[in-house]
Design a protein around this motif. Structure first.
Motif, PDB file in Angstrom:
ATOM      1  N   LYS A   1      12.094  -0.091   6.905  1.00  0.00           N
ATOM      2  CA  LYS A   1      11.968   0.276   8.308  1.00  0.00           C
ATOM      3  C   LYS A   1      10.613  -0.169   8.835  1.00  0.00           C
ATOM      4  N   ARG A   2      10.619  -0.744  10.045  1.00  0.00           N
ATOM      5  CA  ARG A   2       9.344  -1.113  10.647  1.00  0.00           C
ATOM      6  C   ARG A   2       8.545   0.150  10.936  1.00  0.00           C
ATOM      7  N   ASN A   3       7.363   0.244  10.332  1.00  0.00           N
ATOM      8  CA  ASN A   3       6.486   1.383  10.593  1.00  0.00           C
ATOM      9  C   ASN A   3       5.689   1.119  11.856  1.00  0.00           C
ATOM     10  N   TRP A   4       4.984  -0.018  11.891  1.00  0.00           N
ATOM     11  CA  TRP A   4       4.342  -0.537  13.104  1.00  0.00           C
ATOM     12  C   TRP A   4       3.903  -1.965  12.842  1.00  0.00           C
ATOM     13  N   GLY A   5       3.916  -2.760  13.891  1.00  0.00           N
ATOM     14  CA  GLY A   5       3.543  -4.156  13.740  1.00  0.00           C
ATOM     15  C   GLY A   5       4.406  -4.834  12.689  1.00  0.00           C
ATOM     16  N   GLN A   6       3.754  -5.494  11.728  1.00  0.00           N
ATOM     17  CA  GLN A   6       4.495  -6.091  10.623  1.00  0.00           C
ATOM     18  C   GLN A   6       4.274  -5.314   9.331  1.00  0.00           C
ATOM     19  N   LYS A   7       4.153  -3.997   9.458  1.00  0.00           N
ATOM     20  CA  LYS A   7       4.108  -3.120   8.294  1.00  0.00           C
ATOM     21  C   LYS A   7       5.466  -2.438   8.168  1.00  0.00           C
ATOM     22  N   TRP A   8       6.040  -2.571   6.974  1.00  0.00           N
ATOM     23  CA  TRP A   8       7.392  -2.110   6.721  1.00  0.00           C
ATOM     24  C   TRP A   8       7.374  -1.037   5.640  1.00  0.00           C
ATOM     25  N   GLU A   9       8.139   0.023   5.840  1.00  0.00           N
ATOM     26  CA  GLU A   9       8.083   1.179   4.951  1.00  0.00           C
ATOM     27  C   GLU A   9       9.364   1.359   4.142  1.00  0.00           C
ATOM     28  N   SER A  10       9.207   1.983   2.978  1.00  0.00           N
ATOM     29  CA  SER A  10      10.327   2.375   2.135  1.00  0.00           C
ATOM     30  C   SER A  10       9.926   3.633   1.382  1.00  0.00           C
ATOM     31  N   THR A  11      10.855   4.558   1.256  1.00  0.00           N
ATOM     32  CA  THR A  11      10.593   5.782   0.490  1.00  0.00           C
ATOM     33  C   THR A  11      11.236   5.719  -0.894  1.00  0.00           C
TER      34      THR A  11
ATOM     35  N   ASN B   1       0.846  -1.183   0.000  1.00  0.00           N
ATOM     36  CA  ASN B   1       0.000   0.000   0.000  1.00  0.00           C
ATOM     37  C   ASN B   1       0.884   1.236   0.000  1.00  0.00           C
ATOM     38  N   GLY B   2       0.255   2.399  -0.201  1.00  0.00           N
ATOM     39  CA  GLY B   2       1.018   3.638  -0.159  1.00  0.00           C
ATOM     40  C   GLY B   2       0.764   4.519  -1.354  1.00  0.00           C
ATOM     41  N   ASN B   3       1.827   5.166  -1.815  1.00  0.00           N
ATOM     42  CA  ASN B   3       1.778   6.047  -2.975  1.00  0.00           C
ATOM     43  C   ASN B   3       3.152   6.009  -3.637  1.00  0.00           C
ATOM     44  N   PRO B   4       3.336   6.674  -4.782  1.00  0.00           N
ATOM     45  CA  PRO B   4       4.636   6.564  -5.468  1.00  0.00           C
ATOM     46  C   PRO B   4       5.835   6.995  -4.641  1.00  0.00           C
ATOM     47  N   TYR B   5       5.590   7.760  -3.568  1.00  0.00           N
ATOM     48  CA  TYR B   5       6.702   8.280  -2.782  1.00  0.00           C
ATOM     49  C   TYR B   5       6.859   7.602  -1.423  1.00  0.00           C
ATOM     50  N   PHE B   6       5.951   6.707  -1.126  1.00  0.00           N
ATOM     51  CA  PHE B   6       6.010   6.048   0.174  1.00  0.00           C
ATOM     52  C   PHE B   6       5.328   4.691   0.048  1.00  0.00           C
ATOM     53  N   ASN B   7       6.049   3.643   0.356  1.00  0.00           N
ATOM     54  CA  ASN B   7       5.535   2.279   0.233  1.00  0.00           C
ATOM     55  C   ASN B   7       5.399   1.667   1.617  1.00  0.00           C
ATOM     56  N   LEU B   8       4.245   1.066   1.898  1.00  0.00           N
ATOM     57  CA  LEU B   8       3.987   0.418   3.172  1.00  0.00           C
ATOM     58  C   LEU B   8       3.583  -1.019   2.890  1.00  0.00           C
ATOM     59  N   VAL B   9       4.443  -1.954   3.277  1.00  0.00           N
ATOM     60  CA  VAL B   9       4.255  -3.363   2.925  1.00  0.00           C
ATOM     61  C   VAL B   9       3.933  -4.163   4.180  1.00  0.00           C
ATOM     62  N   LEU B  10       2.783  -4.819   4.173  1.00  0.00           N
ATOM     63  CA  LEU B  10       2.421  -5.740   5.241  1.00  0.00           C
ATOM     64  C   LEU B  10       2.979  -7.110   4.895  1.00  0.00           C
ATOM     65  N   VAL B  11       3.776  -7.676   5.804  1.00  0.00           N
ATOM     66  CA  VAL B  11       4.368  -9.000   5.611  1.00  0.00           C
ATOM     67  C   VAL B  11       3.615  -9.974   6.510  1.00  0.00           C
ATOM     68  N   TRP B  12       2.970 -10.980   5.926  1.00  0.00           N
ATOM     69  CA  TRP B  12       2.113 -11.851   6.714  1.00  0.00           C
ATOM     70  C   TRP B  12       2.167 -13.287   6.192  1.00  0.00           C
ATOM     71  N   ASN B  13       1.496 -14.182   6.935  1.00  0.00           N
ATOM     72  CA  ASN B  13       1.494 -15.613   6.634  1.00  0.00           C
ATOM     73  C   ASN B  13       2.913 -16.182   6.664  1.00  0.00           C
ATOM     74  N   VAL B  14       3.676 -15.782   7.658  1.00  0.00           N
ATOM     75  CA  VAL B  14       5.077 -16.184   7.763  1.00  0.00           C
ATOM     76  C   VAL B  14       5.180 -17.482   8.565  1.00  0.00           C
TER      77      VAL B  14
END
Length: 286
Positions: free
Chosen positions: A234-244, A197-210
């Motif tokens: 970078k961990r944003n919160w929980g298992q949501k990881w961010e990248s710019t 999820n996110g936008n072209p300048y900020f990506n928020l990835v939920l990592v699940w079913n591990v």
């Protein structure tokens, strides 16, 4: 929960909030207490068994207490970022963890075996085990002492179970019971899921079913055009990881590190024409 091979597209209405503190989405439990496309070259690499982060399976038994809280599939995964614990394969055998166990979200996805003990009046006969996944946070309640209502206050190790899980080991009227618990490996169907999820300048990835350790301690990403080198997310919160990084239009590869020190590398798991809101399936731990 089985998924077909190929891209898993999910409709997402999640809006992006960048760099905003995690909302407290855990329901109160005190009234009761007096959870693509698989790259052809995906692989998993193990590191040294002497790693300080390595976890042995199963872990040692330890003592704690357990309560329960009301809720449903969409609320039991709150603080970890899981949108619907049933649809995402965790079922209703889930738990919120006290801060000592939660570790600011690092333990999201970890699996535990619990037994109700030392309370024959309230434990279910035969002391059955339950296997639960950490999907939420039980926040402290500093208005009450740790042994009388502040069950999740530091330094207590405490499990606030989803009600359906609690009722498998203890009677409803008990409210709180002593338990034994230990870490166990997580058994999952299919691969690790990456929901972007996110936008072209900020990506928020939920990592699940591990699978395996279940909890993720590090995520890296790289593309195939401009972002050709590994970038630490970078961990944003929980298992949501961010990248710019500007990842739109890139064919993406993810590297996931679990708390037992193992890596799972999902190569070219996301095609270059991916869209925000989509979910892709990579290589899982066994």
């Amino acid at each position: 929960m089985a998924f077909p091979m190929g891209a898993l597209v999910t409709t997402s209405w999640l809006f992006l909030v960048a760099l905003v503190p995690l909302p407290n989405v855990h329901a109160n439990s005190w009234s009761h207490a007096a959870h693509n496309m698989v790259g052809r070259r995906n692989k998993m690499v193990s590191i040294s068994p002497n790693s300080p982060d390595r976890v042995s399976w199963p872990g040692p038994w330890a003592k704690a207490h357990a309560t329960f809280y009301e809720g449903g599939p969409r609320s039991f995964g709150g603080a970890c970022g899981y949108k619907d614990v049933v649809k995402e394969g965790y079922g209703l055998d889930t738990t919120a963890l006290s801060s000592v166990l939660f570790k600011n979200g690092q333990t999201c996805g970890a699996c535990y075996e619990l037994k109700c003990v030392d309370s024959p009046q309230w434990c279910k006969a035969g002391q059955p085990s339950i296997f639960v996944t950490a999907t939420n946070h039980c926040p402290p309640n500093f208005d009450k002492p740790g042994d009388d209502g502040g069950w999740c206050n530091p330094p207590r190790q405490h499990f606030d179970l989803a009600k359906p899980a609690y009722l498998k080991i203890a009677l409803y009227k008990s409210g709180i019971v002593p338990v034994q618990y230990r870490r166990v490996p997580c058994k999952k169907q299919g691969g690790i899921r990456f929901t972007i999820n996110g936008n072209p300048y900020f990506n928020l990835v939920l990592v699940w079913n591990v699978g395996g350790a279940g909890d993720v301690t590090a995520v890296r990403v790289k593309g195939n055009k401009k972002v050709i080198n590994w970038t630490n997310m970078k961990r944003n919160w929980g298992q949501k990881w961010e990248s710019t990084d500007m990842l739109v239009g890139e064919k993406l590869t993810f590297s996931v590190r679990a708390s037992d020190g193992r890596f799972s590398v999902s190569r070219n798991v996301v095609p270059s024409n991916w869209k925000f809101g989509q979910t892709f399936q990579g290589k899982n731990f066994t």
